[in-house]
Design an enzyme around this catalytic site. Structure first.
Site, PDB file in Angstrom:
ATOM      1  N   ASP A   1       1.653   2.704   3.530  1.00  0.00           N
ATOM      2  CA  ASP A   1       0.564   4.027   3.351  1.00  0.00           C
ATOM      3  C   ASP A   1       1.472   5.175   3.262  1.00  0.00           C
ATOM      4  OD1 ASP A   1      -1.607   5.323   2.893  1.00  0.00           O
ATOM      5  OD2 ASP A   1      -2.416   5.357   4.951  1.00  0.00           O
TER       6      ASP A   1
ATOM      7  N   LYS B   1      -9.563  -0.445  -5.385  1.00  0.00           N
ATOM      8  CA  LYS B   1      -9.541   0.293  -4.059  1.00  0.00           C
ATOM      9  C   LYS B   1     -11.076   0.877  -3.808  1.00  0.00           C
ATOM     10  CE  LYS B   1      -8.307   2.115  -0.248  1.00  0.00           C
ATOM     11  NZ  LYS B   1      -6.850   2.643   0.174  1.00  0.00           N
TER      12      LYS B   1
ATOM     13  N   HIS C   1       0.760  -1.154   0.130  1.00  0.00           N
ATOM     14  CA  HIS C   1       0.078   0.097  -0.109  1.00  0.00           C
ATOM     15  C   HIS C   1       0.972   1.462   0.072  1.00  0.00           C
ATOM     16  CE1 HIS C   1      -3.861   1.893   1.438  1.00  0.00           C
ATOM     17  NE2 HIS C   1      -2.989   3.076   1.256  1.00  0.00           N
TER      18      HIS C   1
ATOM     19  N   HIS D   1      -4.677  -0.442   5.909  1.00  0.00           N
ATOM     20  CA  HIS D   1      -3.822   0.471   7.132  1.00  0.00           C
ATOM     21  C   HIS D   1      -4.980   0.386   8.584  1.00  0.00           C
ATOM     22  CE1 HIS D   1      -6.698   3.052   5.340  1.00  0.00           C
ATOM     23  NE2 HIS D   1      -5.941   3.468   4.433  1.00  0.00           N
TER      24      HIS D   1
ATOM     25  N   HIS E   1     -10.507   1.263   2.333  1.00  0.00           N
ATOM     26  CA  HIS E   1     -10.065   2.270   3.016  1.00  0.00           C
ATOM     27  C   HIS E   1     -11.403   2.043   4.211  1.00  0.00           C
ATOM     28  CE1 HIS E   1      -8.696   6.116   4.792  1.00  0.00           C
ATOM     29  NE2 HIS E   1      -9.669   6.272   5.197  1.00  0.00           N
TER      30      HIS E   1
ATOM     31  N   HIS F   1       1.059   5.510  -1.716  1.00  0.00           N
ATOM     32  CA  HIS F   1       0.816   6.562  -2.577  1.00  0.00           C
ATOM     33  C   HIS F   1       2.190   6.942  -3.260  1.00  0.00           C
ATOM     34  CE1 HIS F   1      -3.029   6.714  -0.993  1.00  0.00           C
ATOM     35  NE2 HIS F   1      -2.347   6.325   0.208  1.00  0.00           N
TER      36      HIS F   1
HETATM   37  O1  DOR Z   1      -3.387   9.771   5.655  1.00  0.00           O
HETATM   38  C1  DOR Z   1      -3.667   9.224   4.505  1.00  0.00           C
HETATM   39  N1  DOR Z   1      -3.070   9.938   3.225  1.00  0.00           N
HETATM   40  N2  DOR Z   1      -4.695   8.372   4.416  1.00  0.00           N
HETATM   41  C2  DOR Z   1      -5.142   8.065   3.473  1.00  0.00           C
HETATM   42  O2  DOR Z   1      -6.250   7.364   3.162  1.00  0.00           O
HETATM   43  C3  DOR Z   1      -4.753   8.739   1.930  1.00  0.00           C
HETATM   44  C4  DOR Z   1      -3.552   9.519   2.154  1.00  0.00           C
HETATM   45  C5  DOR Z   1      -3.031  10.512   0.988  1.00  0.00           C
HETATM   46  O3  DOR Z   1      -3.364  10.139  -0.198  1.00  0.00           O
HETATM   47  O4  DOR Z   1      -2.605  11.315   1.237  1.00  0.00           O
HETATM   48 ZN    ZN Z   2      -3.171   5.032   1.613  1.00  0.00          ZN
END
Ligand code: DOR
Ligand code: ZN
Length: 345
Positions: free
Chosen positions: A248, A100, A14, A175, A137, A16
């Site tokens: 995450d 997702k 997971h 998460h 989520h 980003h």
């Molecule tokens: O803290 C987070 N940031 N939780 C999420 O679900 C998305 C993520 C983000 O894309 O910044």
């Molecule tokens: Zn995330």
């Protein structure tokens, strides 16, 4: 003699990675430590079809520095309007490996998310039939529900009924942050698993609020009370195949975090393994780190484990106050701290 730990090369289930200039700045941090990563689709606009996801994968591959060995595993962003045929086609063609579910307005980049899981019932039934994992989520967005209760309420209202009604659907509860989530995953069948972030193993909500408001400790789902952190540590280090590594890592520019309305997300990619292994050492579970980091995830996703190995050494590393991600300044998790293990490659 330096203490060392050698394990199969891990994956991040997971992450980003963002897009554009920031993608170029953050991707090497993930690719340095992980062979593969499940890449979140919550870009602006979100990745809601095969063509968009395929193009995003190409941008990630183009941003990868020469000589780095890393495979992005792509995901589709579900909306109320997602077409089950598009989902099945993209999965069959290998465009994405999972989809997702963001409840609409639950978190960063979720404005186009699903307003009611009933609206994607046909998509979920198709995913169950073809063995495609749903990544969740798990927070309700109801204004009446306290932010610290949103995960537990989501289990009751949405996830438990879903798993009961579609037991063949593979679900990754992403998460997880609560004891309730740990118990739910443990009590579910083999089609339900969870990822755990480094921050939720290290911090409770005090880290965010004691002595001043600390925006770099804010992510969603938000860190909870100490008893929840302890439940997560027990789950991660238990040896159960249901729990695996998902950072995450969610980079935001320092100014977007240090703001009157700071963004949710913790950038933990640069020292992710160092952060996790500290927890396993503290819990006396170094012998279980490889399962959590490198074996349980591939087993759940039905993918081969990595053949390459990586080594961590018991040598202190200093985490910088900020990291320059190709021109964007980002504060990493553990900024200014010294960690006692070093990723040696
Ligand atoms: O803290 C987070 N940031 N939780 C999420 O679900 C998305 C993520 C983000 O894309 O910044
Ligand atoms: Zn995330």
């Amino acid at each position: 003699m330096t203490q060392q730990l050698t394990i199969r090369r891990p994956d991040d289930w997971h992450v980003h990675l963002r897009d554009g200039a920031v993608l170029q700045g953050v991707l090497p941090h993930t690719a340095r430590q992980f062979a593969r990563a499940i890449v979140m689709p919550n870009l602006s606009p979100p990745m809601t079809d095969c063509a968009g996801v395929a193009a995003y994968r190409q941008r990630i591959e183009a941003a990868l520095p020469a000589g780095m060995d890393f495979t992005p595993l792509m995901t589709l962003y579900l909306t109320d309007a997602t077409d089950p045929d598009e989902v099945a086609r993209g999965f069959a063609e290998g465009v994405f490996v999972a989809a997702k579910l963001y409840p609409a307005h639950a978190t960063t980049g979720s404005a186009h998310g699903v307003t009611d899981v009933a609206n994607i019932r046909a998509v979920l039934e198709r995913m169950a039939a073809i063995g495609m994992p749903l990544l969740v989520h798990g927070e309700v967005t109801d204004a009446h529900v306290d932010i610290f209760d949103r995960e537990a309420v989501f289990i009751e209202r949405t996830l438990a009924p879903l798993v009961r009604e579609l037991p063949e659907l593979k679900v990754v509860f992403e998460h997880v942050t609560t004891e309730e989530a740990v118990r739910f995953v443990e009590g579910s069948g083999p089609n339900v698993a969870a990822t755990i972030t480094p921050q939720h193993l290290h911090i409770n909500r005090n880290a965010m609020l004691v002595g001043g408001i600390r925006p770099h400790m804010f992510c969603l789902p938000v860190a909870k009370r100490e008893k929840h952190r302890l439940a997560l540590r027990a789950a991660a280090t238990s040896g159960s195949a249901k729990f695996f590594l998902g950072t995450d890592s969610a980079p935001h520019a320092v100014g977007a975090k240090e703001s009157a309305c700071g963004c949710a997300g913790i950038f933990n990619a640069p020292f992710a393994l160092e952060s996790y292994v500290a927890v396993f050492e503290e819990e006396g579970a170094l012998d279980r780190f490889e399962a959590f980091a490198s074996l349980n995830g591939p087993a759940f996703y039905g993918l081969p484990v990595n053949e390459a190995k990586v080594t961590l050494e018991k040598v202190a590393v200093a985490v910088p106050d900020q990291i320059d991600a190709n021109g964007t300044q980002i504060v990493p998790f553990h900024a200014g701290e010294s960690l006692s293990w070093r990723f040696a490659g």
